[in-house]
Motif scaffolding. Structure first.
Motif, mmCIF file in Angstrom:
data_model
loop_
_atom_site.group_PDB
_atom_site.id
_atom_site.type_symbol
_atom_site.label_atom_id
_atom_site.label_comp_id
_atom_site.label_asym_id
_atom_site.label_seq_id
_atom_site.Cartn_x
_atom_site.Cartn_y
_atom_site.Cartn_z
ATOM 1 N N LYS A 85 0.863 -1.185 0.000
ATOM 2 C CA LYS A 85 0.000 0.000 0.000
ATOM 3 C C LYS A 85 0.896 1.230 0.000
ATOM 4 O O LYS A 85 2.113 1.134 0.242
ATOM 5 C CB LYS A 85 -0.893 0.032 1.248
ATOM 6 C CG LYS A 85 -1.842 -1.153 1.385
ATOM 7 C CD LYS A 85 -3.017 -1.057 0.437
ATOM 8 C CE LYS A 85 -3.859 -2.315 0.475
ATOM 9 N NZ LYS A 85 -4.999 -2.285 -0.427
ATOM 10 N N VAL A 86 0.316 2.379 -0.235
ATOM 11 C CA VAL A 86 1.042 3.637 -0.132
ATOM 12 C C VAL A 86 0.407 4.465 0.972
ATOM 13 O O VAL A 86 -0.824 4.545 1.068
ATOM 14 C CB VAL A 86 1.005 4.392 -1.478
ATOM 15 C CG1 VAL A 86 1.382 5.856 -1.297
ATOM 16 C CG2 VAL A 86 1.953 3.737 -2.478
ATOM 17 N N LYS A 87 1.261 5.025 1.832
ATOM 18 C CA LYS A 87 0.755 5.915 2.884
ATOM 19 C C LYS A 87 1.049 7.361 2.493
ATOM 20 O O LYS A 87 2.189 7.707 2.197
ATOM 21 C CB LYS A 87 1.417 5.588 4.226
ATOM 22 C CG LYS A 87 0.896 6.486 5.348
ATOM 23 C CD LYS A 87 1.262 5.965 6.719
ATOM 24 C CE LYS A 87 2.721 6.192 7.035
ATOM 25 N NZ LYS A 87 3.071 5.838 8.417
ATOM 26 N N VAL A 88 0.012 8.156 2.490
ATOM 27 C CA VAL A 88 0.126 9.578 2.158
ATOM 28 C C VAL A 88 -0.141 10.360 3.441
ATOM 29 O O VAL A 88 -1.179 10.167 4.073
ATOM 30 C CB VAL A 88 -0.925 9.971 1.099
ATOM 31 C CG1 VAL A 88 -0.812 11.457 0.761
ATOM 32 C CG2 VAL A 88 -0.775 9.118 -0.155
ATOM 33 N N GLU A 89 0.818 11.187 3.841
ATOM 34 C CA GLU A 89 0.635 11.999 5.045
ATOM 35 C C GLU A 89 0.596 13.471 4.659
ATOM 36 O O GLU A 89 1.501 13.964 3.978
ATOM 37 C CB GLU A 89 1.780 11.771 6.030
ATOM 38 C CG GLU A 89 1.799 10.374 6.615
ATOM 39 C CD GLU A 89 3.052 10.118 7.429
ATOM 40 O OE1 GLU A 89 3.060 10.425 8.624
ATOM 41 O OE2 GLU A 89 4.034 9.628 6.848
ATOM 42 N N ILE A 90 -0.450 14.148 5.097
ATOM 43 C CA ILE A 90 -0.600 15.575 4.813
ATOM 44 C C ILE A 90 -0.914 16.281 6.127
ATOM 45 O O ILE A 90 -1.889 15.939 6.796
ATOM 46 C CB ILE A 90 -1.755 15.823 3.818
ATOM 47 C CG1 ILE A 90 -1.465 15.140 2.477
ATOM 48 C CG2 ILE A 90 -1.978 17.324 3.620
ATOM 49 C CD1 ILE A 90 -2.626 15.185 1.494
ATOM 50 N N VAL A 91 -0.076 17.254 6.502
ATOM 51 C CA VAL A 91 -0.364 18.079 7.677
ATOM 52 C C VAL A 91 -0.949 19.397 7.182
ATOM 53 O O VAL A 91 -0.381 20.044 6.281
ATOM 54 C CB VAL A 91 0.910 18.311 8.523
ATOM 55 C CG1 VAL A 91 0.619 19.272 9.668
ATOM 56 C CG2 VAL A 91 1.419 16.978 9.068
ATOM 57 N N THR A 92 -2.077 19.778 7.740
ATOM 58 C CA THR A 92 -2.785 20.946 7.212
ATOM 59 C C THR A 92 -3.583 21.630 8.322
ATOM 60 O O THR A 92 -3.715 21.102 9.421
ATOM 61 C CB THR A 92 -3.704 20.506 6.037
ATOM 62 O OG1 THR A 92 -4.196 21.668 5.374
ATOM 63 C CG2 THR A 92 -4.858 19.651 6.519
ATOM 64 N N SER A 93 -4.095 22.819 8.011
ATOM 65 C CA SER A 93 -4.915 23.530 8.992
ATOM 66 C C SER A 93 -6.273 22.838 9.134
ATOM 67 O O SER A 93 -6.750 22.187 8.189
ATOM 68 C CB SER A 93 -5.099 24.984 8.551
ATOM 69 O OG SER A 93 -5.618 25.012 7.244
ATOM 70 N N ASP A 94 -6.888 23.015 10.295
ATOM 71 C CA ASP A 94 -8.147 22.318 10.590
ATOM 72 C C ASP A 94 -9.202 22.568 9.512
ATOM 73 O O ASP A 94 -9.945 21.660 9.147
ATOM 74 C CB ASP A 94 -8.709 22.781 11.948
ATOM 75 C CG ASP A 94 -7.857 22.320 13.113
ATOM 76 O OD1 ASP A 94 -6.704 21.879 12.888
ATOM 77 O OD2 ASP A 94 -8.321 22.411 14.258
ATOM 78 N N ASP A 95 -9.252 23.805 9.008
ATOM 79 C CA ASP A 95 -10.331 24.151 8.073
ATOM 80 C C ASP A 95 -10.179 23.486 6.699
ATOM 81 O O ASP A 95 -11.127 23.492 5.921
ATOM 82 C CB ASP A 95 -10.421 25.679 7.909
ATOM 83 C CG ASP A 95 -9.127 26.268 7.381
ATOM 84 O OD1 ASP A 95 -8.049 25.887 7.879
ATOM 85 O OD2 ASP A 95 -9.191 27.094 6.453
ATOM 86 N N ARG A 96 -9.025 22.924 6.418
ATOM 87 C CA ARG A 96 -8.841 22.288 5.104
ATOM 88 C C ARG A 96 -9.060 20.772 5.142
ATOM 89 O O ARG A 96 -9.059 20.114 4.111
ATOM 90 C CB ARG A 96 -7.428 22.584 4.564
ATOM 91 C CG ARG A 96 -7.145 24.073 4.448
ATOM 92 C CD ARG A 96 -5.867 24.345 3.690
ATOM 93 N NE ARG A 96 -6.122 24.507 2.257
ATOM 94 C CZ ARG A 96 -5.179 24.686 1.339
ATOM 95 N NH1 ARG A 96 -3.920 24.711 1.697
ATOM 96 N NH2 ARG A 96 -5.497 24.831 0.072
ATOM 97 N N VAL A 97 -9.226 20.230 6.349
ATOM 98 C CA VAL A 97 -9.267 18.777 6.482
ATOM 99 C C VAL A 97 -10.426 18.160 5.694
ATOM 100 O O VAL A 97 -10.229 17.224 4.913
ATOM 101 C CB VAL A 97 -9.356 18.367 7.975
ATOM 102 C CG1 VAL A 97 -9.635 16.880 8.113
ATOM 103 C CG2 VAL A 97 -8.044 18.710 8.681
ATOM 104 N N ASP A 98 -11.625 18.696 5.879
ATOM 105 C CA ASP A 98 -12.790 18.073 5.232
ATOM 106 C C ASP A 98 -12.653 18.079 3.710
ATOM 107 O O ASP A 98 -12.969 17.081 3.050
ATOM 108 C CB ASP A 98 -14.081 18.791 5.642
ATOM 109 C CG ASP A 98 -14.444 18.512 7.095
ATOM 110 O OD1 ASP A 98 -13.854 17.592 7.683
ATOM 111 O OD2 ASP A 98 -15.305 19.229 7.627
ATOM 112 N N GLY A 99 -12.162 19.180 3.174
ATOM 113 C CA GLY A 99 -12.004 19.273 1.715
ATOM 114 C C GLY A 99 -11.013 18.249 1.192
ATOM 115 O O GLY A 99 -11.246 17.594 0.161
#
Ligand SMILES: Nc1ncnc2c1ncn2[C@@H]1O[C@H](COP(=O)(O)OP(=O)(O)OP(=O)(O)O)[C@@H](O)[C@H]1O
Ligand SMILES: [Mg+2]
Length: 114
Positions: A59-73
């Motif tokens: 599998k591939v693991k993708v990690e993205i750290v972002t601001s709370d308001d962008r998570v749902d999008g």
């Protein structure tokens, strides 16, 4: 800040990268090649047309750290871009990140993510 960890099928990575970039989510990600299994314990999944029976699948693991308001999008977009509707499509885990630091400038948190 949140970390989105998405475990996806390796062959969905290119479409995911392209789709995220097209939608303007360009602030960084980490990709790892991993092994894993889900509910079916790796059995009876189809890889490139062949039925395979290993207990751990690539599998591939993708990690993205972002601001709370962008998570749902971002989560909506990942689901749309990588889903095939078959078992083994993957999972997304979301956790809270306490701090982020850009090493070059010392910027922290939101500024480090911009
Ligand atoms: N509970 C979990 N903890 C950690 N990683 C997991 C977990 N469940 C799944 N994964 C990771 O996600 C990958 C894909 O899991 P998978 O999509 O098969 O989940 P599932 O729960 O079996 O769902 P489905 O029934 O749609 O197959 C696994 O190979 C593993 O790397
Ligand atoms: Mg599964």
């Amino acid at each position: 800040m949140k970390k989105i960890e998405a475990i996806i099928r390796p062959d969905r990575l290119e479409d995911l990268k392209y789709g995220l970039s097209k939608a303007g989510f360009t602030s960084g990600m980490t990709i790892s090649q991993v092994l894993g299994n889900g509910n079916q314990q790796g059995f009876a999944e189809i890889v490139r047309g062949q039925k395979v029976l290993p207990t751990l699948l690539a599998k591939v693991k993708v990690e993205i750290v972002t601001s709370d308001d962008r998570v749902d999008g971002i989560v909506d977009l990942i689901c749309k871009l990588v889903s095939t509707g078959e078992v083994g499509d993957g999972k997304i885990f979301i956790s809270t990140i306490d701090e982020a630091i850009r090493i070059r400038t010392g910027e922290r948190d939101g500024d480090a993510l911009k």
